[in-house]
Design an enzyme around this catalytic site. Structure first.
Site, PDB file in Angstrom:
ATOM      1  N   GLY A  74       0.822  -1.208   0.000  1.00  0.00           N
ATOM      2  CA  GLY A  74       0.000   0.000   0.000  1.00  0.00           C
ATOM      3  C   GLY A  74       0.850   1.250   0.000  1.00  0.00           C
ATOM      4  O   GLY A  74       0.554   2.222  -0.702  1.00  0.00           O
ATOM      5  N   TYR A 113      -3.221   6.926   6.380  1.00  0.00           N
ATOM      6  CA  TYR A 113      -3.164   8.231   5.732  1.00  0.00           C
ATOM      7  C   TYR A 113      -2.727   9.328   6.701  1.00  0.00           C
ATOM      8  O   TYR A 113      -1.966  10.220   6.315  1.00  0.00           O
ATOM      9  CB  TYR A 113      -4.489   8.567   5.057  1.00  0.00           C
ATOM     10  CG  TYR A 113      -4.727   7.690   3.852  1.00  0.00           C
ATOM     11  CD1 TYR A 113      -3.858   7.743   2.755  1.00  0.00           C
ATOM     12  CD2 TYR A 113      -5.766   6.782   3.812  1.00  0.00           C
ATOM     13  CE1 TYR A 113      -4.034   6.919   1.656  1.00  0.00           C
ATOM     14  CE2 TYR A 113      -5.957   5.959   2.714  1.00  0.00           C
ATOM     15  CZ  TYR A 113      -5.086   6.032   1.640  1.00  0.00           C
ATOM     16  OH  TYR A 113      -5.257   5.213   0.560  1.00  0.00           O
TER      17      TYR A 113
END
Length: 179
Positions: free
Chosen positions: A111, A145
Site C-alpha cells: 500500500g 493516511y
C-alpha cells in the site's frame, strides 16, 4: 527499506479482467464484514462491471497501477484528475480513489508503494494537494493516511447498494513539495 521484487506498473485496457478480479477480491476482503451480502453483490456487479472498468481505463483523467511481485497481483491504485474525480474540489488536485491491497499483503509495504506512486504523479503534475475519501469504519486506512500527513477536511456519502455510508475526506497539501 524498499521491496526490490515489488513492481508497480500502469494498467491498460488489456488488463481489464485482472483489474476486475483484484478489484472484487480486495473490496470483499475490506468491506464484506461491515455490509450486507445484498449490498456487496450489487456494488460488485455495478462497480466492477466490464463496461464501467473499460470506460475508466480509457479515461485520460484516470490512471490505474498494479503492484506485482513475481507476476502475482498484490494490489492496485486508481487516481483521478480534473472531471474524473468523484468530486471536483479543485481541478488541479489529484484524487486517490482507490488503494486496495490483498489482505495477506497488507502491512508489507505494498500500500505504501502504491501511495508513493500517487504522490510521484501529483508532484509531476504539480498538483497543489492530494485528497481521498475513507470509510469512517475503516480505522486502519485512516491511520495509514494520517501517518503520511493527511488531515481530515470534510465528508461525503458513498452509496453501497441501498446503504448511504459516510466517508471522511482527507487531504495532503504538497504545494511546497512542488516548488
Amino acid at each position: 527499506m524498499p521491496n526490490l521484487s515489488l513492481q508497480i506498473r500502469q494498467a491498460n485496457v488489456t488488463d481489464l479482467a485482472a483489474l476486475q478480479d483484484i478489484g472484487r477480491q480486495t473490496f470483499v476482503e475490506t468491506y464484506a464484514d461491515g455490509n450486507t451480502l445484498e449490498n456487496m453483490v450489487k456494488y460488485l456487479e455495478e462497480g466492477f462491471s466490464e463496461e464501467k472498468l473499460n470506460a475508466e481505463l480509457q479515461n485520460d483523467n484516470s490512471l490505474f497501477y498494479f503492484a506485482e511481485k513475481y507476476g502475482q497481483m498484490l494490489g492496485y491504485l486508481k487516481v483521478n484528475f480534473a472531471e474524473a474525480q468523484s468530486e471536483i474540489l479543485d481541478p488541479a488536485s489529484l484524487e486517490i480513489e482507490r488503494i486496495y491491497v490483498l489482505q495477506e499483503y497488507q502491512g508489507k509495504q505494498v500500500g505504501f508503494s502504491l501511495y508513493q506512486q500517487a504522490l510521484a504523479i501529483a508532484i509531476e503534475r504539480k498538483s497543489p494537494y492530494i485528497w481521498l475519501g475513507v470509510w469512517e469504519k475503516n480505522p486502519h486506512a485512516m491511520r495509514f493516511y494520517r501517518k503520511q500527513g493527511f488531515v481530515e477536511f470534510g465528508e461525503h456519502i458513498f452509496q453501497l447498494g441501498d446503504d448511504e455510508q459516510r466517508d471522511v475526506l482527507m487531504r495532503l497539501d504538497i504545494l511546497s513539495t512542488n516548488e
